[in-house]
Design a protein around this motif. Structure first.
Motif, PDB file in Angstrom:
ATOM      1  N   VAL A   1       0.835  -1.202   0.000  1.00 33.31           N
ATOM      2  CA  VAL A   1       0.000   0.000   0.000  1.00 33.31           C
ATOM      3  C   VAL A   1       0.868   1.250   0.000  1.00 33.31           C
ATOM      4  CG1 VAL A   1      -1.663   1.335   1.362  1.00 33.31           C
ATOM      5  CG2 VAL A   1      -1.990  -1.117   1.077  1.00 33.31           C
ATOM      6  N   ASP A   2       1.941   1.239   0.789  1.00 32.41           N
ATOM      7  CA  ASP A   2       2.855   2.385   0.814  1.00 32.41           C
ATOM      8  C   ASP A   2       3.479   2.622  -0.555  1.00 32.41           C
ATOM      9  OD1 ASP A   2       2.375   2.903   3.467  1.00 32.41           O
ATOM     10  OD2 ASP A   2       4.101   1.753   4.198  1.00 32.41           O
ATOM     11  N   ARG A   3       3.860   1.542  -1.233  1.00 34.89           N
ATOM     12  CA  ARG A   3       4.447   1.689  -2.562  1.00 34.89           C
ATOM     13  C   ARG A   3       3.432   2.249  -3.555  1.00 34.89           C
ATOM     14  NH1 ARG A   3       6.839  -3.331  -1.163  1.00 34.89           N
ATOM     15  NH2 ARG A   3       5.246  -4.451  -2.348  1.00 34.89           N
ATOM     16  N   LEU A   4       2.177   1.782  -3.426  1.00 32.58           N
ATOM     17  CA  LEU A   4       1.126   2.283  -4.307  1.00 32.58           C
ATOM     18  C   LEU A   4       0.901   3.774  -4.092  1.00 32.58           C
ATOM     19  CD1 LEU A   4      -1.175   1.812  -6.334  1.00 32.58           C
ATOM     20  CD2 LEU A   4      -2.634   1.158  -4.399  1.00 32.58           C
TER      21      LEU A   4
ATOM     22  N   GLU B   1       0.836  12.776  -5.250  1.00 32.07           N
ATOM     23  CA  GLU B   1      -0.184  13.709  -4.787  1.00 32.07           C
ATOM     24  C   GLU B   1      -1.540  13.434  -5.404  1.00 32.07           C
ATOM     25  OE1 GLU B   1      -1.518  16.859  -2.422  1.00 32.07           O
ATOM     26  OE2 GLU B   1       0.269  15.602  -2.411  1.00 32.07           O
ATOM     27  N   GLN B   2      -1.559  12.824  -6.581  1.00 25.83           N
ATOM     28  CA  GLN B   2      -2.835  12.542  -7.226  1.00 25.83           C
ATOM     29  C   GLN B   2      -3.678  11.609  -6.367  1.00 25.83           C
ATOM     30  OE1 GLN B   2      -3.826  14.130  -9.788  1.00 25.83           O
ATOM     31  NE2 GLN B   2      -5.813  13.134  -9.960  1.00 25.83           N
ATOM     32  N   HIS B   3      -3.002  10.718  -5.637  1.00 23.05           N
ATOM     33  CA  HIS B   3      -3.727   9.814  -4.742  1.00 23.05           C
ATOM     34  C   HIS B   3      -4.458  10.591  -3.654  1.00 23.05           C
ATOM     35  CE1 HIS B   3      -4.565   6.507  -1.979  1.00 23.05           C
ATOM     36  NE2 HIS B   3      -4.026   7.250  -1.035  1.00 23.05           N
TER      37      HIS B   3
END
Length: 335
Positions: free
Chosen positions: A75-78, A84-86
């Motif tokens: 999840v951290d890698r994703l 910032e778009q996330h």
């Protein structure tokens, strides 16, 4: 299954106890324990050994821990890849007790949509306790809940007082009570009463006002919106904060009106809540700020308070809640 649940388990493992994990996560220990139990039920295993001395990871939990760590790392890698778009293009979830839907919630969502066209807003109606539980568990980003003046604020929650409302009797214009300038509790007992179901602040308020007296007839329903519809259909009257009635489409069409309750009746505070956290997603923070701006436009407090009785800008500017029929109040709330 939610990422927050896995993060909580990892914290319990790292710190060695449920109590220390709750302190670090700024959660109450019962809220953390319940979140872990929900995950245990979903997985079908006991992740914690619960003893009188405290709770620690079970043997099964330790076996699953490497898998939990790998999920969190993925999840951290994703998130890092999305950047910032996330944080901007996401869904923001808001739990609400149907408070101030027309004057507050609808304009806020409209403004936020214009500023963040790629971010979805999910609005979920629920009772206050369910909203607060979902905030603790990470299922909601923000919560709109009502407090009676003097209520305590839950530990581990950031609370911002948005609006203050005066309880009024909502009725049809052809109701016998509409001819009165104010409605007393004995007056209220003469009409069928549409009451909020147990668990709503307005249920607690009406129960306190009636003090054991029984109305001519009563119904029970969920939330202000259904209550107003039942009143509009001629089933009776209901008690709501003025902000729930004034400005409502049914009131603007002349289907509903309202009269203030006589006597010393406690005010209802509309609070914007979120779980205390070191970091907040950008979209959730932006929506929070739109709520505060809109509340200030309506004459509400629009400021953070450690207790609902804290003074806000509405009073500092000399504004007072509306106390007349069919007049827009400055700073009130609905449930």
């Amino acid at each position: 299954m939610r990422t927050e649940q896995l993060e909580y388990i990892a914290a319990v493992t790292r710190l060695g106890s449920l109590r220390r994990a709750a302190e670090e996560l700024r959660l109450s220990q019962p809220a953390l324990s319940e979140t872990v139990r929900n995950l245990e039920r979903e997985l079908g295993v006991d992740l914690l050994d619960r003893k009188r001395s405290g709770a620690t990871m079970s043997a099964q939990g330790r076996e699953l821990l490497p898998h939990i760590v790998r999920v969190l790392e993925a999840v951290d890698r994703l998130r890092a890849a999305a950047g910032e778009q996330h944080r901007i293009s996401r869904m923001v979830r808001v739990g609400t007790v149907n408070a101030a839907t027309v004057p507050l919630l609808v304009p806020v969502v409209r403004t936020f949509r214009a500023e963040h066209p790629s971010t979805q807003v999910e609005v979920v109606g629920a009772q206050q306790t369910d909203i607060q539980r979902a905030l603790f568990e990470g299922a909601f980003d923000l919560g709109l809940v009502n407090h009676l003046e003097g209520d305590d604020i839950p530990v581990g929650m950031d609370c911002t007082r948005l609006l203050r409302g005066r309880p009024v009797v909502c009725m049809r214009p052809d109701s016998p009570l509409a001819s009165r300038s104010v409605v007393t509790v004995p007056d209220l007992l003469t009409e069928p009463l549409v009451a909020m179901r147990s668990g709503y602040v307005m249920h607690r308020l009406v129960h306190r006002l009636l003090d054991g007296d029984v109305p001519a007839f009563s119904y029970s329903t969920d939330g202000a919106e259904m209550g107003k519809l039942m009143v509009a259909e001629g089933l009776g009257v209901t008690v709501l904060p003025d902000f729930s009635v004034v400005g409502d489409p049914l009131q603007r069409l002349g289907t509903l009106t309202c009269r203030p309750l006589a006597g010393d009746v406690p005010g209802v505070l509309l609070m914007l809540q979120r779980r205390k956290a070191d970091s907040v997603p950008r979209a959730a923070q932006d929506l929070y700020e739109v709520f505060v701006r809109r509340a200030r436009e309506l004459g509400g407090a629009g400021g953070r308070s450690e207790h609902p009785n804290a003074e806000g800008t509405g009073r500092e500017r000399g504004r007072r809640p509306g106390n007349g029929a069919d007049r827009r109040p400055a700073g009130s709330a609905g449930e």
